[in-house]
Design a protein around this motif. Structure first.
Motif, PDB file in Angstrom:
ATOM      1  N   GLU A   1       0.830  -1.204   0.000  1.00 55.07           N
ATOM      2  CA  GLU A   1       0.000   0.000   0.000  1.00 55.07           C
ATOM      3  C   GLU A   1       0.866   1.256   0.000  1.00 55.07           C
ATOM      4  O   GLU A   1       0.602   2.207  -0.755  1.00 55.07           O
ATOM      5  CB  GLU A   1      -0.939   0.004   1.212  1.00 55.07           C
ATOM      6  CG  GLU A   1      -1.958   1.114   1.203  1.00 55.07           C
ATOM      7  CD  GLU A   1      -2.986   0.989   0.093  1.00 55.07           C
ATOM      8  OE1 GLU A   1      -3.363   2.042  -0.467  1.00 55.07           O
ATOM      9  OE2 GLU A   1      -3.408  -0.129  -0.235  1.00 55.07           O
TER      10      GLU A   1
ATOM     11  N   ALA B   1       2.487   1.655  -3.389  1.00 57.91           N
ATOM     12  CA  ALA B   1       1.465   2.091  -4.341  1.00 57.91           C
ATOM     13  C   ALA B   1       1.188   3.588  -4.194  1.00 57.91           C
ATOM     14  O   ALA B   1       1.135   4.317  -5.184  1.00 57.91           O
ATOM     15  CB  ALA B   1       0.183   1.283  -4.144  1.00 57.91           C
ATOM     16  N   GLU B   2       1.038   4.045  -2.964  1.00 57.94           N
ATOM     17  CA  GLU B   2       0.760   5.466  -2.721  1.00 57.94           C
ATOM     18  C   GLU B   2       1.912   6.339  -3.216  1.00 57.94           C
ATOM     19  O   GLU B   2       1.686   7.365  -3.855  1.00 57.94           O
ATOM     20  CB  GLU B   2       0.531   5.713  -1.227  1.00 57.94           C
ATOM     21  CG  GLU B   2      -0.806   5.228  -0.731  1.00 57.94           C
ATOM     22  CD  GLU B   2      -0.978   5.386   0.779  1.00 57.94           C
ATOM     23  OE1 GLU B   2      -0.179   6.117   1.417  1.00 57.94           O
ATOM     24  OE2 GLU B   2      -1.914   4.769   1.319  1.00 57.94           O
TER      25      GLU B   2
ATOM     26  N   THR C   1      -2.403   1.742  -7.869  1.00 60.42           N
ATOM     27  CA  THR C   1      -3.167   0.943  -6.913  1.00 60.42           C
ATOM     28  C   THR C   1      -2.306  -0.172  -6.328  1.00 60.42           C
ATOM     29  O   THR C   1      -1.274  -0.546  -6.897  1.00 60.42           O
ATOM     30  CB  THR C   1      -4.395   0.299  -7.581  1.00 60.42           C
ATOM     31  OG1 THR C   1      -3.940  -0.649  -8.556  1.00 60.42           O
ATOM     32  CG2 THR C   1      -5.289   1.345  -8.248  1.00 60.42           C
ATOM     33  N   ARG C   2      -2.744  -0.690  -5.212  1.00 58.83           N
ATOM     34  CA  ARG C   2      -2.061  -1.830  -4.599  1.00 58.83           C
ATOM     35  C   ARG C   2      -2.102  -3.032  -5.549  1.00 58.83           C
ATOM     36  O   ARG C   2      -1.161  -3.808  -5.623  1.00 58.83           O
ATOM     37  CB  ARG C   2      -2.722  -2.173  -3.263  1.00 58.83           C
ATOM     38  CG  ARG C   2      -2.035  -3.306  -2.530  1.00 58.83           C
ATOM     39  CD  ARG C   2      -2.603  -3.481  -1.119  1.00 58.83           C
ATOM     40  NE  ARG C   2      -2.184  -4.761  -0.618  1.00 58.83           N
ATOM     41  CZ  ARG C   2      -2.932  -5.860  -0.636  1.00 58.83           C
ATOM     42  NH1 ARG C   2      -4.167  -5.830  -1.129  1.00 58.83           N
ATOM     43  NH2 ARG C   2      -2.475  -6.996  -0.156  1.00 58.83           N
ATOM     44  N   GLN C   3      -3.189  -3.165  -6.299  1.00 61.17           N
ATOM     45  CA  GLN C   3      -3.310  -4.262  -7.270  1.00 61.17           C
ATOM     46  C   GLN C   3      -2.202  -4.196  -8.319  1.00 61.17           C
ATOM     47  O   GLN C   3      -1.698  -5.227  -8.759  1.00 61.17           O
ATOM     48  CB  GLN C   3      -4.687  -4.223  -7.948  1.00 61.17           C
ATOM     49  CG  GLN C   3      -5.820  -4.698  -7.071  1.00 61.17           C
ATOM     50  CD  GLN C   3      -5.606  -6.114  -6.551  1.00 61.17           C
ATOM     51  OE1 GLN C   3      -5.335  -6.310  -5.369  1.00 61.17           O
ATOM     52  NE2 GLN C   3      -5.714  -7.089  -7.418  1.00 61.17           N
ATOM     53  N   THR C   4      -1.826  -2.991  -8.717  1.00 57.71           N
ATOM     54  CA  THR C   4      -0.725  -2.837  -9.678  1.00 57.71           C
ATOM     55  C   THR C   4       0.573  -3.364  -9.080  1.00 57.71           C
ATOM     56  O   THR C   4       1.319  -4.087  -9.744  1.00 57.71           O
ATOM     57  CB  THR C   4      -0.566  -1.355 -10.090  1.00 57.71           C
ATOM     58  OG1 THR C   4      -1.771  -0.937 -10.739  1.00 57.71           O
ATOM     59  CG2 THR C   4       0.617  -1.163 -11.023  1.00 57.71           C
TER      60      THR C   4
END
Length: 67
Positions: free
Chosen positions: A17, A20-21, A26-29
């Motif tokens: 997370e 990603a931020e 996104t976290r999915q990426t």
């Protein structure tokens, strides 16, 4: 494309997370990148490498024959 994202992230104690931020994705990426199901754009590869204080070549492994 192979990469060291998961290894580097764990060494630096950064969550998916948080990474990603910092990269504005996104976290999915991040999950897809770590599982080598997704090849990042050059811009995203640069942002990820910058978070770890490394070059793109130190984070991502481009193998001959890959397209």
């Amino acid at each position: 494309m192979k990469n060291y994202i998961k290894k580097l992230r764990k060494e630096k104690r950064i969550t998916q997370e948080e990474l990603a931020e910092r990269c504005k994705v996104t976290r999915q990426t991040i999950i897809s990148l770590e599982n080598e199901r997704y090849n990042p754009s050059i811009f995203l590869a640069y942002k990820i490498a910058k978070v770890f204080g490394m070059t793109i070549e130190q984070v991502f492994i481009f193998e001959e024959g890959e397209q």
